[in-house]
Design a protein around this motif. Sequence first.
Motif, short mmCIF file in Angstrom:
data_model
loop_
_atom_site.label_atom_id
_atom_site.label_comp_id
_atom_site.label_asym_id
_atom_site.label_seq_id
_atom_site.Cartn_x
_atom_site.Cartn_y
_atom_site.Cartn_z
N ASP A 12 0.43 -0.92 -0.17
CA ASP A 12 -0.14 -0.01 -0.44
C ASP A 12 0.74 0.89 0.34
O ASP A 12 0.41 1.96 -0.39
N SER A 13 1.56 1.22 0.69
CA SER A 13 3.36 2.52 0.91
C SER A 13 2.83 2.81 -1.16
O SER A 13 3.02 1.96 -2.37
N PRO A 14 3.26 4.01 -1.24
CA PRO A 14 3.49 4.70 -2.64
C PRO A 14 4.09 4.69 -3.37
O PRO A 14 4.43 4.08 -4.77
N TRP A 19 6.56 0.91 -8.23
CA TRP A 19 7.72 -0.17 -9.18
C TRP A 19 6.74 -0.96 -8.95
O TRP A 19 6.71 -1.48 -10.26
N ILE A 20 5.37 -1.50 -8.76
CA ILE A 20 4.92 -2.39 -9.64
C ILE A 20 4.28 -2.08 -10.70
O ILE A 20 4.03 -2.81 -11.35
#
Length: 59
Positions: A12-14, A19-20
């Motif tokens: 959930d981190s921005p 990256w995903i």
Amino acid sequence: MNRKPYPTELADSPKTKIWIWSAVALLITNFVVVGIVAFLIHRDSVQSDPQPSAAQQRQ
């Protein structure tokens, strides 16, 4: 009390989301490019030559 975050919380981190999505976009782009190149190579290899060239007709 400091606990380690769960893997779902890490996703959930921005920064991780960027990256995903970047990796997914790069994979999709690569598949599209490989598909286009494969299509062009296939098209060139199966193209028939209905009209022989003038040099071939003279022989």
